[in-house]
Design an enzyme around this catalytic site. Structure first.
Site, mmCIF file in Angstrom:
data_model
loop_
_atom_site.group_PDB
_atom_site.id
_atom_site.type_symbol
_atom_site.label_atom_id
_atom_site.label_comp_id
_atom_site.label_asym_id
_atom_site.label_seq_id
_atom_site.Cartn_x
_atom_site.Cartn_y
_atom_site.Cartn_z
ATOM 1 N N ASP A 185 0.866 -1.192 0.000
ATOM 2 C CA ASP A 185 0.000 0.000 0.000
ATOM 3 C C ASP A 185 0.898 1.236 0.000
ATOM 4 O O ASP A 185 2.077 1.164 0.363
ATOM 5 C CB ASP A 185 -0.909 0.024 1.240
ATOM 6 C CG ASP A 185 -1.950 1.146 1.152
ATOM 7 O OD1 ASP A 185 -2.847 1.058 0.296
ATOM 8 O OD2 ASP A 185 -1.862 2.113 1.923
ATOM 9 N N SER A 186 0.324 2.377 -0.377
ATOM 10 C CA SER A 186 1.093 3.619 -0.360
ATOM 11 C C SER A 186 1.468 4.007 1.071
ATOM 12 O O SER A 186 2.381 4.802 1.268
ATOM 13 C CB SER A 186 0.278 4.738 -0.997
ATOM 14 O OG SER A 186 -0.907 4.938 -0.255
ATOM 15 N N CYS A 201 -10.857 3.223 -0.874
ATOM 16 C CA CYS A 201 -9.488 3.589 -0.520
ATOM 17 C C CYS A 201 -9.222 2.892 0.809
ATOM 18 O O CYS A 201 -10.056 2.957 1.726
ATOM 19 C CB CYS A 201 -9.344 5.095 -0.359
ATOM 20 S SG CYS A 201 -7.743 5.581 0.341
HETATM 21 N N1 DGL Z 1 -4.734 3.779 0.256
HETATM 22 C C1 DGL Z 1 -4.651 4.105 -1.106
HETATM 23 C C2 DGL Z 1 -5.876 3.660 -1.851
HETATM 24 O O1 DGL Z 1 -6.463 2.646 -1.504
HETATM 25 C C3 DGL Z 1 -4.345 5.523 -1.487
HETATM 26 C C4 DGL Z 1 -3.747 6.407 -0.494
HETATM 27 C C5 DGL Z 1 -2.891 7.501 -1.094
HETATM 28 O O2 DGL Z 1 -3.416 8.474 -1.660
HETATM 29 O O3 DGL Z 1 -1.702 7.331 -0.968
HETATM 30 O O4 DGL Z 1 -6.277 4.283 -2.803
#
Ligand code: DGL
Length: 271
Positions: free
Chosen positions: A10-11, A192
């Site tokens: 994940d980010s 998200c």
């Molecule tokens: N958690 C990531 C997602 O599911 C995105 C978060 C970010 O913007 O880094 O889209």
């Protein structure tokens, strides 16, 4: 023998909400988590940058022994998955696999709605990609999908601001925008991985009749199904119930936050 864990990317911290559900359903496997906290958020970044960052992180997890990597990040799944699968993998690792979270979610989300109107909350990147509109349209053509970008939510979550007046303001703002533009929604998808952490505040400002759907359980069941259909991959995965946590950012920050996300404080390690 070196472990061959399932890689979860994940980010930032958000993917831990997905890992938590995966571990609950499939506790026998080893898991290696990588959060790109140093470069989060991905949401506002352009296609090329997200592809480049995501590929780097996938290669890191491959080098760590993962034969299978889940992009537990909607933004990376929307912007990078297809090119990784079609262009990069055949060159760099033809025997490994990378899966995303959008398709498995799109396959089932229509079953949650009676009014046939679904709201999708995501990052700017996910919303602009229109991946959910396209994918849900394939499986549930009769469903009306309304999207809302919530650019302030990931920074709030990454900074541990899960409640309080500032958080309430930004949660209410995006929900109001969506519900005013698209009345009749009965299902709200948190598209998200960070957003489930804001669920108590989201619930506070959402009419009772609207259901909130998070992806963790959906992705976990889809992974279980994938492993059943791909015994060759399943046999390559080590099964000692090990989990470890890597971050591109500061390990002390990750340690502090990750236990809140994962709910198993004592077991969180960083590396
Ligand atoms: N958690 C990531 C997602 O599911 C995105 C978060 C970010 O913007 O880094 O889209």
């Amino acid at each position: 023998m070196n472990p061959t864990p399932i890689g979860i990317f994940d980010s930032g911290y958000g993917g831990l909400t997905v890992l938590r559900e995966i571990v609950q359903l499939l506790p026998q496997y080893d898991y290696r988590y990588l959060g790109d906290n140093a470069r989060s958020p991905y949401g506002p970044r352009d296609f090329e940058t997200i592809y480049h960052y995501t590929l780097e992180c996938v290669q890191y997890l491959f080098a760590q022994g993962c034969p299978l990597v889940i992009l537990a990040c909607n933004t990376a799944s929307a912007k990078a998955l297809r090119n990784i699968q079609q262009l990069a993998l055949p060159k760099i690792a033809p025997d490994r696999r990378v899966l995303g979270v959008i398709r498995p979610t799109a396959e089932v989300i229509g079953n949650f709605s009676k009014t046939k109107k679904i709201g999708v909350l995501g990052t700017v990147g996910t919303v602009r990609s229109e991946s959910y509109l396209i994918e849900i349209g394939k499986f549930f053509p009769a469903i009306e999908v309304s999207q809302q970008a919530c650019p302030m939510w990931v920074p709030l979550v990454e900074n541990g601001e899960l409640a309080g007046p500032g958080t309430e303001f930004f949660v209410k703002k995006y929900l109001d925008e969506l519900l005013t533009a698209s009345p009749g929604i009965d299902t709200l998808l948190l598209a998200c991985t960070h957003y489930p952490l804001l669920e108590p505040v989201i619930r506070q400002f959402l009419p009772k009749e609207i259901n909130i759907v998070s992806q963790g359980g959906i992705v976990a069941h889809s992974l279980a199904d994938y492993l059943q259909r791909h015994p060759d991959m399943e046999m390559r995965l080590s099964k000692q119930g090990l989990r470890d946590f890597h971050t591109t950012g500061a390990t002390e920050d990750f340690d502090g936050h990750a236990s809140a996300f994962f709910g198993e404080g004592g077991k969180v390690r960083t590396g």
